[in-house]
Design a protein around this motif. Structure first.
Motif, PDB file in Angstrom:
ATOM      1  N   ILE A   5       0.715  -1.258  -0.074  1.00  0.00           N
ATOM      2  CA  ILE A   5       0.048   0.032  -0.066  1.00  0.00           C
ATOM      3  C   ILE A   5       0.827   1.146  -0.303  1.00  0.00           C
ATOM      4  O   ILE A   5       1.733   1.280   1.000  1.00  0.00           O
ATOM      5  CB  ILE A   5      -1.114  -0.163   1.097  1.00  0.00           C
ATOM      6  CG1 ILE A   5      -1.832  -1.109   1.329  1.00  0.00           C
ATOM      7  CG2 ILE A   5      -1.634   1.377   1.374  1.00  0.00           C
ATOM      8  CD1 ILE A   5      -2.571  -1.168   2.335  1.00  0.00           C
ATOM      9  N   THR A   7       0.800   5.415  -0.574  1.00  0.00           N
ATOM     10  CA  THR A   7       0.083   6.656  -0.547  1.00  0.00           C
ATOM     11  C   THR A   7       1.131   7.768  -0.969  1.00  0.00           C
ATOM     12  O   THR A   7       2.140   7.848  -0.587  1.00  0.00           O
ATOM     13  CB  THR A   7      -0.300   6.915   1.053  1.00  0.00           C
ATOM     14  OG1 THR A   7       0.785   7.196   1.705  1.00  0.00           O
ATOM     15  CG2 THR A   7      -1.080   6.100   1.480  1.00  0.00           C
ATOM     16  N   THR A  48      -4.117   6.549  -2.724  1.00  0.00           N
ATOM     17  CA  THR A  48      -3.741   5.475  -2.414  1.00  0.00           C
ATOM     18  C   THR A  48      -3.709   4.249  -3.376  1.00  0.00           C
ATOM     19  O   THR A  48      -4.774   4.073  -3.865  1.00  0.00           O
ATOM     20  CB  THR A  48      -4.803   4.798  -1.102  1.00  0.00           C
ATOM     21  OG1 THR A  48      -4.964   5.783  -0.258  1.00  0.00           O
ATOM     22  CG2 THR A  48      -4.242   3.593  -0.461  1.00  0.00           C
ATOM     23  N   THR A  85      -7.357   0.754   7.009  1.00  0.00           N
ATOM     24  CA  THR A  85      -7.927   0.719   5.571  1.00  0.00           C
ATOM     25  C   THR A  85      -9.351   0.357   5.520  1.00  0.00           C
ATOM     26  O   THR A  85      -9.826  -0.423   6.448  1.00  0.00           O
ATOM     27  CB  THR A  85      -7.024  -0.415   4.792  1.00  0.00           C
ATOM     28  OG1 THR A  85      -7.399  -1.780   5.278  1.00  0.00           O
ATOM     29  CG2 THR A  85      -5.580  -0.157   4.754  1.00  0.00           C
ATOM     30  N   GLU A  87     -12.583   0.062   2.613  1.00  0.00           N
ATOM     31  CA  GLU A  87     -13.026  -0.103   1.335  1.00  0.00           C
ATOM     32  C   GLU A  87     -14.458  -0.184   1.441  1.00  0.00           C
ATOM     33  O   GLU A  87     -15.237  -0.579   2.317  1.00  0.00           O
ATOM     34  CB  GLU A  87     -12.541  -1.398   0.488  1.00  0.00           C
ATOM     35  CG  GLU A  87     -12.877  -1.685  -0.885  1.00  0.00           C
ATOM     36  CD  GLU A  87     -12.269  -2.856  -1.436  1.00  0.00           C
ATOM     37  OE1 GLU A  87     -12.680  -3.080  -2.554  1.00  0.00           O
ATOM     38  OE2 GLU A  87     -11.514  -3.513  -0.734  1.00  0.00           O
ATOM     39  N   ASN A 129     -12.199  -3.617   5.886  1.00  0.00           N
ATOM     40  CA  ASN A 129     -10.924  -3.971   5.317  1.00  0.00           C
ATOM     41  C   ASN A 129     -10.989  -4.757   3.973  1.00  0.00           C
ATOM     42  O   ASN A 129     -12.163  -5.644   4.024  1.00  0.00           O
ATOM     43  CB  ASN A 129      -9.746  -4.267   6.259  1.00  0.00           C
ATOM     44  CG  ASN A 129     -10.204  -5.634   6.935  1.00  0.00           C
ATOM     45  OD1 ASN A 129     -10.876  -6.477   6.386  1.00  0.00           O
ATOM     46  ND2 ASN A 129      -9.792  -5.531   8.304  1.00  0.00           N
ATOM     47  N   GLN A 153      -9.117   0.192  -1.738  1.00  0.00           N
ATOM     48  CA  GLN A 153      -8.785   0.530  -0.406  1.00  0.00           C
ATOM     49  C   GLN A 153      -8.420   1.921  -0.320  1.00  0.00           C
ATOM     50  O   GLN A 153      -7.546   2.682  -1.317  1.00  0.00           O
ATOM     51  CB  GLN A 153      -7.969  -0.400  -0.062  1.00  0.00           C
ATOM     52  CG  GLN A 153      -8.221  -1.663   0.139  1.00  0.00           C
ATOM     53  CD  GLN A 153      -7.095  -2.621   0.783  1.00  0.00           C
ATOM     54  OE1 GLN A 153      -6.460  -2.251   1.830  1.00  0.00           O
ATOM     55  NE2 GLN A 153      -6.798  -3.641   0.112  1.00  0.00           N
ATOM     56  N   THR A 154      -8.767   2.665   0.783  1.00  0.00           N
ATOM     57  CA  THR A 154      -8.050   3.799   1.202  1.00  0.00           C
ATOM     58  C   THR A 154      -7.402   3.715   2.356  1.00  0.00           C
ATOM     59  O   THR A 154      -7.819   2.854   3.161  1.00  0.00           O
ATOM     60  CB  THR A 154      -8.848   4.955   0.930  1.00  0.00           C
ATOM     61  OG1 THR A 154      -8.307   6.303   1.144  1.00  0.00           O
ATOM     62  CG2 THR A 154     -10.165   5.043   1.952  1.00  0.00           C
ATOM     63  N   ALA A 155      -6.454   4.350   2.736  1.00  0.00           N
ATOM     64  CA  ALA A 155      -5.551   4.090   4.192  1.00  0.00           C
ATOM     65  C   ALA A 155      -5.164   4.989   4.508  1.00  0.00           C
ATOM     66  O   ALA A 155      -4.885   6.115   4.232  1.00  0.00           O
ATOM     67  CB  ALA A 155      -4.320   3.211   3.517  1.00  0.00           C
TER      68      ALA A 155
END
Length: 174
Positions: A5, A7, A48, A85, A87, A129, A153-155
């Motif tokens: 992952i 960013t 991300t 994370t 989603e 997640n 996903q964003t984290a």
């Protein structure tokens, strides 16, 4: 293959996403998902990327190259850090009047909700997640999944709070 992952905090300019995704493509990374959104700072966005890599050194090279881009303010590989994370997935499942109650029982522990009901299907919304989303899809598969739409996903790094001499991580509903 490992999932990583990464960013990137970037200036919100036309073409930035294309240039950054191009760097991943030139390195032959398989991008599983990309999310992009505004940050707390006007004119700045956060991206991300979830990518598949064979070697962690490949990610280090891409991070270095991304940091050289004009519109990029900051890049981090946060895979090994304490992160949260999330989603969103929308899952359309085939139903009959008899299976609707069963589906409700399945989705309840996931804190998922039915957001649309049709004669022969329901659409379920679930947030969580990657593993949670995958588990729910697998449980619903025997009923017949008509369609799945996922945001990717964003984290974000977890916050920390100092308690005495040690720092501890806190999380609510991981």
């Amino acid at each position: 293959m490992k999932r990583r992952i990464v960013t990137a905090t970037v200036l919100n300019q036309s073409g930035v996403l294309n240039r950054i995704a191009g760097l991943f493509t030139r390195r032959q990374f398989n991008i599983e998902s990309i999310t992009v959104g505004s940050t707390e700072t006007e004119g700045v966005s956060k991206m991300t990327f979830v990518v598949q890599v064979e070697d962690d050194r490949m990610v280090e090279q891409v991070v270095k190259q991304l940091n050289k881009q004009i519109d990029v303010l900051k890049v981090n590989d946060i895979t090994e850090q304490a992160i949260v994370t999330r989603e969103l997935a929308l899952i359309k499942v085939m139903t009959t009047p008899q299976t609707r109650a069963e589906i409700n029982v399945i989705i309840e522990p996931f804190r998922a909700t039915i957001i649309d009901v049709a004669k022969d299907s329901v659409t379920i919304q679930v947030v969580g997640n990657f593993d949670k989303i995958e588990a729910m899809i697998e449980l619903l598969r025997p009923y017949g999944i008509k369609e799945v739409a996922r945001t990717g996903q964003t984290a974000i790094k977890r916050g920390s709070q100092r308690l005495g001499a040690e720092s501890k991580q806190f999380s609510i509903l991981n």
